[in-house]
Write a protein that holds these residues in place. Structure first.
Motif, mmCIF file in Angstrom:
data_model
loop_
_atom_site.group_PDB
_atom_site.id
_atom_site.type_symbol
_atom_site.label_atom_id
_atom_site.label_comp_id
_atom_site.label_asym_id
_atom_site.label_seq_id
_atom_site.Cartn_x
_atom_site.Cartn_y
_atom_site.Cartn_z
ATOM 1 N N ALA A 13 0.825 -1.208 0.000
ATOM 2 C CA ALA A 13 0.000 0.000 0.000
ATOM 3 C C ALA A 13 0.858 1.257 0.000
ATOM 4 N N ARG A 14 2.010 1.194 0.690
ATOM 5 C CA ARG A 14 2.931 2.331 0.722
ATOM 6 C C ARG A 14 4.349 1.799 0.735
ATOM 7 N N ALA A 15 5.241 2.498 0.062
ATOM 8 C CA ALA A 15 6.668 2.204 0.087
ATOM 9 C C ALA A 15 7.389 3.540 0.104
ATOM 10 N N GLU A 16 8.079 3.832 1.202
ATOM 11 C CA GLU A 16 8.648 5.171 1.363
ATOM 12 C C GLU A 16 9.902 5.114 2.214
ATOM 13 N N PRO A 17 10.782 6.100 2.079
ATOM 14 C CA PRO A 17 11.985 6.125 2.917
ATOM 15 C C PRO A 17 11.621 6.270 4.396
ATOM 16 N N ALA A 18 12.335 5.521 5.233
ATOM 17 C CA ALA A 18 12.165 5.641 6.676
ATOM 18 C C ALA A 18 13.370 6.309 7.316
ATOM 19 N N ALA A 19 14.510 6.223 6.675
ATOM 20 C CA ALA A 19 15.759 6.840 7.124
ATOM 21 C C ALA A 19 16.776 6.570 6.021
ATOM 22 N N ARG A 20 17.981 7.050 6.197
ATOM 23 C CA ARG A 20 19.009 6.808 5.193
ATOM 24 C C ARG A 20 19.254 5.304 5.053
ATOM 25 N N GLY A 21 19.042 4.792 3.844
ATOM 26 C CA GLY A 21 19.288 3.384 3.583
ATOM 27 C C GLY A 21 18.218 2.448 4.097
ATOM 28 N N ILE A 22 17.112 2.988 4.598
ATOM 29 C CA ILE A 22 16.030 2.164 5.160
ATOM 30 C C ILE A 22 14.725 2.544 4.474
ATOM 31 N N ARG A 23 13.967 1.540 4.065
ATOM 32 C CA ARG A 23 12.686 1.794 3.405
ATOM 33 C C ARG A 23 11.569 1.124 4.191
ATOM 34 N N GLN A 90 7.635 -1.197 -5.268
ATOM 35 C CA GLN A 90 6.925 0.069 -5.195
ATOM 36 C C GLN A 90 5.482 -0.157 -4.750
ATOM 37 N N ALA A 91 4.814 0.913 -4.366
ATOM 38 C CA ALA A 91 3.394 0.827 -4.021
ATOM 39 C C ALA A 91 2.625 0.221 -5.192
ATOM 40 N N GLY A 92 1.730 -0.689 -4.864
ATOM 41 C CA GLY A 92 0.949 -1.381 -5.878
ATOM 42 C C GLY A 92 1.471 -2.758 -6.212
ATOM 43 N N ASP A 93 2.729 -3.047 -5.892
ATOM 44 C CA ASP A 93 3.285 -4.376 -6.134
ATOM 45 C C ASP A 93 2.687 -5.386 -5.157
ATOM 46 N N ARG A 94 2.832 -6.662 -5.456
ATOM 47 C CA ARG A 94 2.357 -7.736 -4.575
ATOM 48 C C ARG A 94 3.557 -8.510 -4.041
ATOM 49 N N LEU A 95 3.450 -8.939 -2.790
ATOM 50 C CA LEU A 95 4.500 -9.731 -2.161
ATOM 51 C C LEU A 95 3.884 -10.940 -1.476
ATOM 52 N N ASP A 96 4.611 -12.068 -1.498
ATOM 53 C CA ASP A 96 4.197 -13.258 -0.760
ATOM 54 C C ASP A 96 4.770 -13.173 0.652
#
Length: 322
Positions: A13-23, A90-96
């Motif tokens: 639903a969301r994929a965004e930076p959380a800190a340097r080198g961390i997503r 990215q947002a919108g992708d699917r993961l198992d």
């Protein structure tokens, strides 16, 4: 490849930076349904875009049933799992996703809780803070140690009014002289007070906490790590692995694991985390000396077992029961 028994196909639903080198990734059911419940300290297995399975702590409030939140640090020296998530999802992708499991749960017997986190080790602590604050019956404190503010994940959330009085964030700038002194917090063992310690972070931090809590009851000190030794070493060399059941002899090059090489030759090996932390790929070692790099095997098992997802050979050849 073997995978966790219960796999969920979730949308990012969301994929965004959380800190340097961390997503930071927020995962939801694509149809808006509830997700399996979890408790603070739980983790999920994630099939990364490169195909590897990796485990990540859940960082959101366990009371939430509509989402899972994980934070992933991009490990340049790793084997590609974290890089494929951070760079490719990215947002919108699917993961198992595997169903939540918990080997780092808050102990109901603890009357107060000290949380010690370093770097990306903050992730399980976020869920613990939410659970402890909601419970309201046990005093708690978090000490979060990082190099600088830019590399500190969840910094804004940690400033929430209901948490901030119980949170210490310390930046040492990479200077050992500015390291936070944990000893005053750990000098007195928690046996009398009912205090428990939870620690997650780099190996150096966890080793230091182990030393400083050597006089504590073992049941009151808890560690979590998904950081087995998966990075290539400067002195790594290729070696031969012989699969005893077929007699197949294979070369394991630098940067690849026994598991990966065996799988590439059609050999099925049970596996899950592929990072030396779950124990699924434990294999009998029939000959040779292993360079153990896992977090699973007991000392008494190391002479005749090997975790084929991370460990290598100290000599030129290993023979394993595959």
């Amino acid at each position: 490849m073997s995978t966790p028994s219960q796999m969920l196909r979730l949308v990012v639903a969301r994929a965004e930076p959380a800190a340097r080198g961390i997503r930071r990734f927020e995962l939801r059911d694509p149809h808006g349904g509830e997700l399996p419940p979890f408790t603070a300290g739980a983790h999920i297995a994630v099939r990364t875009p490169c195909g590897a399975m990796r485990q990540y702590s859940l960082a959101n409030d366990p009371a939430e049933r509509d989402r899972y939140v994980i934070a992933v640090k991009r490990e340049d020296a790793g084997r590609g799992g974290s890089r494929s998530l951070v760079d490719g999802v990215q947002a919108g992708d699917r993961l198992d996703i595997g169903a939540p499991e918990n080997r780092f749960a808050l102990d109901a017997r603890a009357r107060s809780v000290l949380l010690i986190a370093g770097g990306i080790g903050i992730t399980p602590m976020m869920a613990m803070l939410a659970e402890l604050a909601a419970d309201g019956t046990r005093p708690f404190q978090l000490v979060y140690l990082t190099r600088d503010a830019e590399g500190t994940a969840f910094l804004d959330e940690l400033r929430r009014p209901e948490w901030a009085p119980n949170v210490v964030v310390h930046h040492d700038g990479g200077d050992p002289a500015r390291a936070f002194d944990l000893w005053p917090l750990l000098e007195k063992p928690g046996s009398a007070s009912g205090r428990h310690v939870y620690c997650c972070g780099p190996k150096g931090l966890m080793d230091a906490v182990r030393v400083m809590t050597g006089h504590w009851p073992a049941s009151a000190v808890h560690f979590e790590s998904f950081a087995a030794d998966t990075a290539a070493h400067a002195d790594d060399v290729p070696f031969e692995v012989v699969l005893a059941r077929s007699g197949l002899a294979l070369e394991v090059p630098v940067g690849r694991s026994i598991l990966e090489v065996a799988r590439a030759h059609g050999v099925s090996v049970p596996s899950s985390c592929e990072s030396g932390t779950c124990g699924s790929c434990k294999t009998r070692l029939l000959a040779g000396e292993a360079d153990h790099r896992d977090l699973v095997l007991l000392d008494g098992e190391k002479a005749d077992h090997v975790m084929v997802c991370v460990s290598r050979a100290k000599g030129a050849r290993l023979v394993v029961d595959l």
